[in-house]
Design an enzyme around this catalytic site. Sequence first.
Site, mmCIF file in Angstrom:
data_model
loop_
_atom_site.group_PDB
_atom_site.id
_atom_site.type_symbol
_atom_site.label_atom_id
_atom_site.label_comp_id
_atom_site.label_asym_id
_atom_site.label_seq_id
_atom_site.Cartn_x
_atom_site.Cartn_y
_atom_site.Cartn_z
ATOM 1 N N HIS A 78 -6.157 41.282 0.827
ATOM 2 C CA HIS A 78 -5.125 42.028 0.102
ATOM 3 C C HIS A 78 -5.606 42.315 -1.299
ATOM 4 O O HIS A 78 -5.628 41.434 -2.164
ATOM 5 C CB HIS A 78 -3.802 41.261 0.055
ATOM 6 C CG HIS A 78 -2.646 42.115 -0.371
ATOM 7 N ND1 HIS A 78 -1.721 42.600 0.516
ATOM 8 C CD2 HIS A 78 -2.290 42.597 -1.595
ATOM 9 C CE1 HIS A 78 -0.827 43.337 -0.134
ATOM 10 N NE2 HIS A 78 -1.156 43.341 -1.421
ATOM 11 N N CYS A 79 -5.992 43.565 -1.535
ATOM 12 C CA CYS A 79 -6.439 43.998 -2.850
ATOM 13 C C CYS A 79 -6.208 45.505 -2.951
ATOM 14 O O CYS A 79 -5.932 46.173 -1.956
ATOM 15 C CB CYS A 79 -7.899 43.637 -3.096
ATOM 16 S SG CYS A 79 -8.978 43.976 -1.692
ATOM 17 N N HIS A 80 -6.302 46.023 -4.172
ATOM 18 C CA HIS A 80 -5.983 47.422 -4.432
ATOM 19 C C HIS A 80 -7.077 48.061 -5.275
ATOM 20 O O HIS A 80 -7.774 47.374 -6.034
ATOM 21 C CB HIS A 80 -4.656 47.540 -5.185
ATOM 22 C CG HIS A 80 -3.544 46.728 -4.609
ATOM 23 N ND1 HIS A 80 -2.947 47.028 -3.409
ATOM 24 C CD2 HIS A 80 -2.914 45.606 -5.070
ATOM 25 C CE1 HIS A 80 -1.994 46.149 -3.156
ATOM 26 N NE2 HIS A 80 -1.957 45.261 -4.151
ATOM 27 N N ARG B 80 1.762 50.191 5.484
ATOM 28 C CA ARG B 80 2.601 49.294 4.683
ATOM 29 C C ARG B 80 3.895 49.985 4.275
ATOM 30 O O ARG B 80 3.893 51.178 3.932
ATOM 31 C CB ARG B 80 1.847 48.872 3.421
ATOM 32 C CG ARG B 80 2.543 47.799 2.591
ATOM 33 C CD ARG B 80 1.869 47.656 1.242
ATOM 34 N NE ARG B 80 2.178 46.380 0.595
ATOM 35 C CZ ARG B 80 2.027 46.143 -0.692
ATOM 36 N NH1 ARG B 80 1.570 47.091 -1.492
ATOM 37 N NH2 ARG B 80 2.310 44.962 -1.202
ATOM 38 N N HIS C 230 2.574 38.448 0.967
ATOM 39 C CA HIS C 230 2.779 37.503 -0.136
ATOM 40 C C HIS C 230 3.792 36.395 0.168
ATOM 41 O O HIS C 230 4.604 36.012 -0.692
ATOM 42 C CB HIS C 230 3.217 38.252 -1.392
ATOM 43 C CG HIS C 230 2.261 39.314 -1.843
ATOM 44 N ND1 HIS C 230 0.895 39.181 -1.746
ATOM 45 C CD2 HIS C 230 2.495 40.549 -2.389
ATOM 46 C CE1 HIS C 230 0.317 40.275 -2.221
ATOM 47 N NE2 HIS C 230 1.265 41.120 -2.602
ATOM 48 N N ASP D 272 -4.894 39.695 -4.165
ATOM 49 C CA ASP D 272 -3.925 40.638 -4.731
ATOM 50 C C ASP D 272 -4.457 41.276 -6.017
ATOM 51 O O ASP D 272 -3.685 41.763 -6.847
ATOM 52 C CB ASP D 272 -2.562 39.977 -4.966
ATOM 53 C CG ASP D 272 -1.448 40.969 -5.250
ATOM 54 O OD1 ASP D 272 -1.546 42.125 -4.786
ATOM 55 O OD2 ASP D 272 -0.478 40.605 -5.943
#
Length: 289
Positions: A27-29, A120, A177, A244
Site C-alpha cells: 500500500h503506497c501512492h 478501490r 488500514h 502507506d
Amino acid sequence: MSSARPTFSMTPRSPRLTLPPLSCNAHCHIFGPAATFPYAVPRDAAPADAPKDVFLALQRHLGLDRAVIVQTLNHGYDHAAAIETIEADPGNHRGIALVPLDVADSELARLNAHGFRGARFHLTHTMPGTETIDDIVRFGDRLARFGWHLQLHINGEQIPDCAAAIHRSAVPVVIDHMAYPDASAGLDQPGFIALLRLLEDENVWVKISGCDRATRAGPPYTDTIPFVQSLVAQAGDRAVWGTDWPHTKLDGPIPDDGLLVDLLGDMVLDPAERHRVLVDNPGQLYGFP
C-alpha cells in the site's frame, strides 16, 4: 513541483529488520511530479510531490522488492503517474485503480494490461464516496473476469452495515488500514470486533497498515501491536502489509518508514508468518510471479 510541504521523511533510518527476498509494500501512492502529471481538482489542497524516483529509492533503502501502487483522489481517474511507476519494474509492481462504476470494459482491460489488479472505493467518514456498498459489490461482478478484487477504504463502525453486501462479493474484498481502529480504545471496541468477524469470511482480506493512523501514543506506535497480532491470528493467510507512503492527511509527526519496517518485526514475530504476510499473500492476491 507542488508547493506543499512533504509528508514523508527524506532521511528514514535503515531498518534493523532484514526482509525476505520479494517482500512487498502492498500500500503506497505516487503523486506527481505535478509538472509532468497534473493533479486533479483538489478536495482541499494539492499534495506535495511524491514521485517515482523518490519512491523507488526508498524501496531499495528499506529492502523491499515489490510494490502495489494505490491510485488516489489526487490524480483522480488519470492513472498515468501510477502506470509510469508500475512499468519501471512490471514484474514486481502492481496497481489498484480508482474508477467510476460505469467505467468501460475497455478501460478495465487497459489498466489490467498495465498491471492493475483491483479497484478501490472510499466509504470512510472523512473521504465518503458517492457509491453505496451494494453498488460496489455489484460492480465487483465485472471485475471477476479480470481476476481483480475490491479494496474498501472504510471505518470499522461502518462494517456491520456493509457486512451482508461484502459477504455477497464475487471477488475478494480487501479492507484498508485495519479499518482505522483507535489504539487507545482496546481490542474490544465495536469496530475492531466487527472487522474480526468479517474476516471469518475467507473471501475477505485486510491490510495491516496505518499503524501511524491508529496510534494514540505516537512513534514507535507500540500501542498498535495487539491489533495487528489479533488480525494475523485471525487471518494470517489473508493479511498484507504496506507503509502507506507518503503518509498524506495524517495527524501527528511524519512517520519514519524505516521504523515502520522494524515495527513489523515487533508485530509479526515468527519469520515464517512474516514471509507469508510479505511474500506469499501478496503473491496470491496481486498475481506476482
